[in-house]
Design an enzyme around this catalytic site. Sequence first.
Site, PDB file in Angstrom:
ATOM      1  CB  SER A 188     -10.915   5.600  -2.253  1.00 49.99           C
ATOM      2  OG  SER A 188      -9.703   6.216  -2.107  1.00 49.99           O
ATOM      3  CD  GLU A 231      -1.729   6.602  -1.452  1.00 49.96           C
ATOM      4  OE1 GLU A 231      -1.489   6.932  -0.259  1.00 49.96           O
ATOM      5  OE2 GLU A 231      -2.218   5.563  -1.770  1.00 49.96           O
ATOM      6  CG  ASP A 273      -1.894   1.118   1.291  1.00 52.41           C
ATOM      7  OD1 ASP A 273      -1.972   2.030   0.265  1.00 52.41           O
ATOM      8  OD2 ASP A 273      -2.637   1.209   2.192  1.00 52.41           O
ATOM      9  N   GLY A 291      -7.545   1.508   5.470  1.00 54.72           N
ATOM     10  CA  GLY A 291      -6.590   1.438   4.227  1.00 54.72           C
ATOM     11  C   GLY A 291      -5.822   0.205   4.534  1.00 54.72           C
ATOM     12  CG  ASP A 292      -3.348   0.364   7.678  1.00 51.76           C
ATOM     13  OD1 ASP A 292      -2.418   0.790   6.887  1.00 51.76           O
ATOM     14  OD2 ASP A 292      -3.478   1.377   8.719  1.00 51.76           O
ATOM     15  CG  ASP A 340      -6.880  10.529   0.249  1.00 49.32           C
ATOM     16  OD1 ASP A 340      -7.224  10.425  -0.703  1.00 49.32           O
ATOM     17  OD2 ASP A 340      -7.716   9.685   1.081  1.00 49.32           O
ATOM     18  CB  THR A 391      -3.856  -1.443  -2.189  1.00 43.24           C
ATOM     19  OG1 THR A 391      -2.934  -1.214  -1.021  1.00 43.24           O
ATOM     20  CG2 THR A 391      -4.114  -2.764  -2.455  1.00 43.24           C
ATOM     21  CG  ASN A 401      -5.077   7.387  -2.327  1.00 49.99           C
ATOM     22  OD1 ASN A 401      -4.211   8.001  -3.225  1.00 49.99           O
ATOM     23  ND2 ASN A 401      -4.969   7.727  -0.944  1.00 49.99           N
TER      24      ASN A 401
END
Length: 306
Positions: free
Chosen positions: A181, A147, A111, A228-229, A116, A142, A144
């Site tokens: 997201s 990112e 991640d 998120g984790d 964000d 993963t 967003n």
Amino acid sequence: MECRVLSIQSHVVRGYVGNKSATFPLQVLGFEVDSINSVQFSNHTGYAHWKGQVLTAEELNVLYEGIKLNNVNHYDYVLTGYSRDTSFLEMVVDIVQELKKTNPSLVYVCDPVMGDHGAMYVPESLLPVYRDKVLPVADILTPNQFEAELLTGRKMYTEKDAVEVMDLLHEMGPETVVLTSTDLPSKHGDKFLVALGSQKIVRPDGTKTTKKIRMEMPKVDAVFVGTGDLFAAMLLAWTHHHPKDLKAACEKTVSVMHHVIKRTITYANEVAGPGTRPSPAQLELRMVQSKADIENPAIVVEAAVL
């Protein structure tokens, strides 16, 4: 056959973020989890106060050396999240590369936590490390929307843009990319959040293609920490159970998220009382209480295949 995960993430004494968000759900789903705590804080930094220690790259290496000396550095997965130090992140890459030599089928779930809504909350020096060193060794990514845009240098305004960004990310390394997201418009209106996923697939005849999916999830009006984790950990678990079916893996992952968040906001609102916004302490994820949902989530979000 037991499955072992090395999870290098934050630790908090109170609450759920980083390793505290990932370990319990993975264990419930049958994974052995070895955790290295990149920081040890009293609580997450959304509270008024926090105290604690940060692990240096050298200290990370010492811990890994101990595991290696005992010849127990055999892992099926590596999972990483928030890091704010370039030397620490580079050490993670070294460890992943070494573990992949020991086990070429090891899967690295990353991640790439950087920011964000258009703002970075880690030093900008981390971006080139993620882009040039981490992505080439990552298998599942993963990010967003923000990112993903940082990593590719491409903005996304439409679903077509998002598909192109995911393809660019595939070219940079990861076989599986999930945009957790986005700000893309939902067919169901502005109360829904759009997430997208893409997985590289080798057909029986050896030719390659990608499978892409889209999910729409109801938004919740509250700030949760550690989601998120949890998402990355659940995607690890469910892609393990459905390695060639990103649609099923994402449906289960997002459904777990939905159940945990719904239970959390219901509890927080009850404790805070009518007309009062819940505090960070009241909004800590109701993880233990969600054990049954983590193990066997009722599917509440269907993914559409693009």
